[in-house]
Design an enzyme around this catalytic site. Sequence first.
Site, PDB file in Angstrom:
ATOM      1  CB  THR A  16      -0.939   0.026   1.215  1.00 41.96           C
ATOM      2  OG1 THR A  16      -0.175   0.267   2.413  1.00 41.96           O
ATOM      3  CG2 THR A  16      -1.700  -1.286   1.355  1.00 41.96           C
ATOM      4  CB  ILE A  22       8.983   3.992   1.660  1.00 45.87           C
ATOM      5  CG1 ILE A  22      10.010   4.907   2.338  1.00 45.87           C
ATOM      6  CG2 ILE A  22       9.214   2.540   2.087  1.00 45.87           C
ATOM      7  CD1 ILE A  22       9.814   5.035   3.842  1.00 45.87           C
ATOM      8  CE1 TYR A 158       4.231  10.288   9.741  1.00 44.91           C
ATOM      9  CE2 TYR A 158       6.023  10.474  11.340  1.00 44.91           C
ATOM     10  CZ  TYR A 158       5.484   9.916  10.185  1.00 44.91           C
ATOM     11  OH  TYR A 158       6.203   8.962   9.504  1.00 44.91           O
TER      12      TYR A 158
END
Length: 335
Positions: A16, A22, A158
């Site tokens: 995903t 990345i 975050y």
Amino acid sequence: MKPALKPLSEQVIVITGASSGIGLVTARMAAERGARVLLVARDEAALRDAVQGIVAAGGTADAYAADIGDADAIRAAAAHANQRFGRIDTWVNDAGTAIYGKLVELPDDEHRQLFRTNYFGTVHGCLAAIPYLTTSRGTLITVGSVASDMPSPIMGAYAASKHATKAYIDALRMELASDGVPIQVTLVKPAGIDTPIAQHAANHEPGEAQIPPPVYAPELVADAILFCATHAKRDITVGGAGRAQALFAAHFPTLFDRLAPLAATMFVDPKKEQPAPSNLFTTADTGRVHSGEHPAARRTSLYTAAAKRSGLTKTLIAAAAIGAGAFLYRRKDAA
């Protein structure tokens, strides 16, 4: 029954967040090493471009457009991978986004959306993957962050989402093991990585959001992910500097509380403007692996190389980092 870790050339891998950063470089690297790969993200056009590039280079790949925050869509992506390739051997939860700003000033809808992607996206990915990985005795890999091991001013929301993700993965690992489910559950924790995540972020600070230094190349994370797809690892940190920071925060919390806000001033460049729009609610600026701002990003990490090869080496390096932190603390006290 234990997980069956196959060579990459015999694996079907679902990734995903595969339209940039990345996720994209991991998909390319996995295909180069012979795996069949399903790329999942919201931007169908970017996914198709990525698949075309992989196929042109001789790899095998397919794409499925889905929002990781939509549980039904992610279940459909898993079903598509199983139908297309016959099984799923490794599932990689990589989709993520970021917000820069003080916690007391964050809009509530943005804060919720961050958790919808970073935390619930991981939950949805895990729940969609587990039935297939149970059959294949495969590997469930989640890309977290060193931010799960320490707080972070300006990136507090975050960090909170990554703390929550780590807690979920750790508890899920326990439950699956207790129930005898033959799935290897792994958490990969990157340090600051040279991807477009800061440029894609919702930023409420003056200037352009930056990747917290020191900055490592995303290829290092992709290599660690694929290592974990073929080796039983509970967790691995990518970037020794990030691991040292986390250890310092854990062992010297009061000093870290004082120093972290100073370090956070490097999270924003006041001389630049934040690109718009962010990718918090929609896709934006997909198709790039690197940020374009860190040509000297570190392409090696002795710590991560040692951690992949030997748990003992990892322990010794961690102990050395703790000792170094204690020495510096004593020096500061004596000054």
